[in-house]
Design a protein around this motif. Structure first.
Motif, PDB file in Angstrom:
ATOM      1  N   VAL A  34      50.489  42.935  38.138  1.00 19.74           N
ATOM      2  CA  VAL A  34      49.266  42.394  38.751  1.00 19.74           C
ATOM      3  C   VAL A  34      48.646  41.343  37.842  1.00 19.74           C
ATOM      4  CG1 VAL A  34      46.914  42.967  39.480  1.00 19.74           C
ATOM      5  CG2 VAL A  34      48.821  44.488  40.079  1.00 19.74           C
ATOM      6  N   TRP A  35      48.753  41.550  36.522  1.00 20.05           N
ATOM      7  CA  TRP A  35      48.164  40.639  35.548  1.00 20.05           C
ATOM      8  C   TRP A  35      49.181  39.679  34.961  1.00 20.05           C
ATOM      9  CZ3 TRP A  35      43.161  41.217  36.020  1.00 20.05           C
ATOM     10  CH2 TRP A  35      42.662  42.457  36.411  1.00 20.05           C
TER      11      TRP A  35
ATOM     12  N   TRP B  24      52.333  39.442  44.513  1.00 19.70           N
ATOM     13  CA  TRP B  24      51.594  39.399  45.777  1.00 19.70           C
ATOM     14  C   TRP B  24      52.359  40.030  46.936  1.00 19.70           C
ATOM     15  CZ3 TRP B  24      46.746  37.552  47.321  1.00 19.70           C
ATOM     16  CH2 TRP B  24      45.960  37.004  46.310  1.00 19.70           C
TER      17      TRP B  24
ATOM     18  N   GLY C 187      42.216  44.930  50.698  1.00 23.77           N
ATOM     19  CA  GLY C 187      41.802  45.406  49.387  1.00 23.77           C
ATOM     20  C   GLY C 187      42.759  44.951  48.295  1.00 23.77           C
ATOM     21  N   ALA C 188      44.072  45.038  48.581  1.00 28.36           N
ATOM     22  CA  ALA C 188      45.074  44.576  47.615  1.00 28.36           C
ATOM     23  C   ALA C 188      44.966  43.074  47.412  1.00 28.36           C
ATOM     24  CB  ALA C 188      46.474  44.948  48.113  1.00 28.36           C
ATOM     25  N   TYR C 189      44.704  42.343  48.487  1.00 34.24           N
ATOM     26  CA  TYR C 189      44.501  40.888  48.431  1.00 34.24           C
ATOM     27  C   TYR C 189      43.358  40.568  47.461  1.00 34.24           C
ATOM     28  CZ  TYR C 189      43.794  36.203  50.635  1.00 34.24           C
ATOM     29  OH  TYR C 189      43.668  34.859  50.910  1.00 34.24           O
ATOM     30  N   ALA C 190      42.231  41.287  47.616  1.00 35.88           N
ATOM     31  CA  ALA C 190      41.065  41.040  46.761  1.00 35.88           C
ATOM     32  C   ALA C 190      41.377  41.343  45.297  1.00 35.88           C
ATOM     33  CB  ALA C 190      39.885  41.884  47.238  1.00 35.88           C
ATOM     34  N   LEU C 191      42.111  42.434  45.050  1.00 40.15           N
ATOM     35  CA  LEU C 191      42.472  42.805  43.685  1.00 40.15           C
ATOM     36  C   LEU C 191      43.365  41.753  43.044  1.00 40.15           C
ATOM     37  CD1 LEU C 191      42.640  44.797  41.315  1.00 40.15           C
ATOM     38  CD2 LEU C 191      44.554  45.909  42.517  1.00 40.15           C
ATOM     39  N   LEU C 192      44.378  41.305  43.778  1.00 34.50           N
ATOM     40  CA  LEU C 192      45.307  40.305  43.249  1.00 34.50           C
ATOM     41  C   LEU C 192      44.603  38.963  43.020  1.00 34.50           C
ATOM     42  CD1 LEU C 192      48.314  41.307  45.486  1.00 34.50           C
ATOM     43  CD2 LEU C 192      48.332  41.323  42.976  1.00 34.50           C
TER      44      LEU C 192
ATOM     45  N   ALA D  14      41.420  38.597  42.298  1.00 33.51           N
ATOM     46  CA  ALA D  14      40.579  38.766  41.109  1.00 33.51           C
ATOM     47  C   ALA D  14      41.423  38.630  39.840  1.00 33.51           C
ATOM     48  CB  ALA D  14      39.888  40.129  41.149  1.00 33.51           C
ATOM     49  N   ALA D  15      42.630  39.199  39.867  1.00 30.10           N
ATOM     50  CA  ALA D  15      43.517  39.104  38.700  1.00 30.10           C
ATOM     51  C   ALA D  15      43.918  37.659  38.437  1.00 30.10           C
ATOM     52  CB  ALA D  15      44.757  39.967  38.933  1.00 30.10           C
TER      53      ALA D  15
END
Length: 316
Positions: free
Chosen positions: A186-187, A194, A237-242, A244-245
């Motif tokens: 993710v980072w 993605w 939610g996964a879209y938002a997390l990725l 943000a990373a």
């Protein structure tokens, strides 16, 4: 005119299997543009996707005939499954255009490739895995989406039932990939992280096709609707997390795996648009519209990176 020079030809031939994500990204954006009524732009994207698909398909066939060992080695890697997913996305767009027979041929081709590549990939899975691991789900749900699209077009109820089986199998494969996924990607990922979100998005899109079908009893229909909405919510939610990373740790350099970023951007948009109609949730259409233009911007930036890389290859 239109013929690649030798350097360009060698550059294209050297593209890895992950280049199939170019077709996936461009094809799904074409679908999204059509759903929003931008038919001319959609056809342009479709032509581009089709042209790249033909180049990659020719390279796939040449490697199979001339370098069976090299082809087998590549077929064992998750990115090989972009061949199935890209073909299904292209077929889905052609079906929306009314070319159901051609889409049916692409479905048959994908159905032949899918078990061969899926078996080869899963035999050589390791831990931990990059985001490309989720392509086992993406390829399977791509079949479900295309089969469900053709079923809704009146090409046979059996296609709708097959889509349901593939949909369920795709969800199981997502969980298997998730168990092997390295969360550090993710980072640290170069773009294919993605696909973790893209796999959820294409699962939601497949679910929306099933929800739109009249084949199911009320109980099954309600279960499919709920499942689809949950999948879309988790995808967002996964879209938002990725995202943000990406903002915290930017990775601006072009990499072919960046097309695996554009694909989930577009797929999330199309999943929202399709679910809005199938599940009768009007607010999702606005979400889909916003996400589609984000995906178009991502496509343009990634295409610019591709052109720069190809130009440098010609100059060197």
């Amino acid at each position: 005119m239109g013929i690649m020079n030798p350097v360009s030809a060698r550059w294209w031939a050297g593209l890895p299997p992950a280049a199939g994500a170019v077709v996936m990204a461009t094809g799904i954006i074409s679908v999204g543009l059509e759903l929003l009524g931008h038919s001319a732009a959609s056809v342009v994207a479709l032509v581009l996707a089709g042209a790249v698909w033909l180049v990659l398909a020719a390279d796939f066939a040449v490697r199979l005939v001339r370098d069976r060992g090299g082809w087998t080695t590549l077929a064992r890697t998750p990115p090989a499954l972009t061949a199935v997913a890209a073909t299904c996305v292209l077929g889905t767009r052609l079906s929306l255009l009314g070319w159901h027979a051609t889409a049916g041929v692409l479905l048959a081709l994908s159905a032949v490739l899918w078990p061969v590549l899926l078996y080869a990939v899963m035999r050589h899975w390791k831990r931990p895995m990059p985001g490309a691991a989720f392509l086992v789900c993406v390829a399977t749900q791509g079949l479900a989406v295309l089969a469900g699209t053709l079923a809704l077009a009146g090409c046979g109820d059996w296609l709708g039932r097959a889509a349901l089986v593939l949909f369920c199998l795709g969800l199981l494969l997502y969980l298997e990939a998730l168990a092997r996924f390295d969360p550090r990607q993710v980072w640290l990922g170069a773009g294919d992280q993605w696909i973790a979100a893209g796999a959820l998005a294409i699962s939601a899109l497949a679910g929306s096709k099933l929800v739109a079908s009249a084949l199911w009893s009320p109980g099954v229909h309600n279960a499919l609707r709920t499942t689809t909405l949950v999948l879309l919510a988790v995808d967002l939610g996964a879209y938002a997390l990725l995202l943000a990373a990406e903002l915290v740790r930017p990775r601006p350099r072009y990499d072919v795996r960046r097309w695996s970023t554009v694909f989930p951007l577009g797929m999330s948009a199309v999943a929202a648009l399709s679910t809005a109609t199938a599940a009768h949730v009007a607010g999702l259409r606005t979400v889909g519209e916003v996400l589609l233009w984000v995906a178009v911007a991502g496509w343009l930036l990634t295409a610019a990176g591709l052109v720069r890389t190809a130009t440098r290859a010609e100059d060197s």
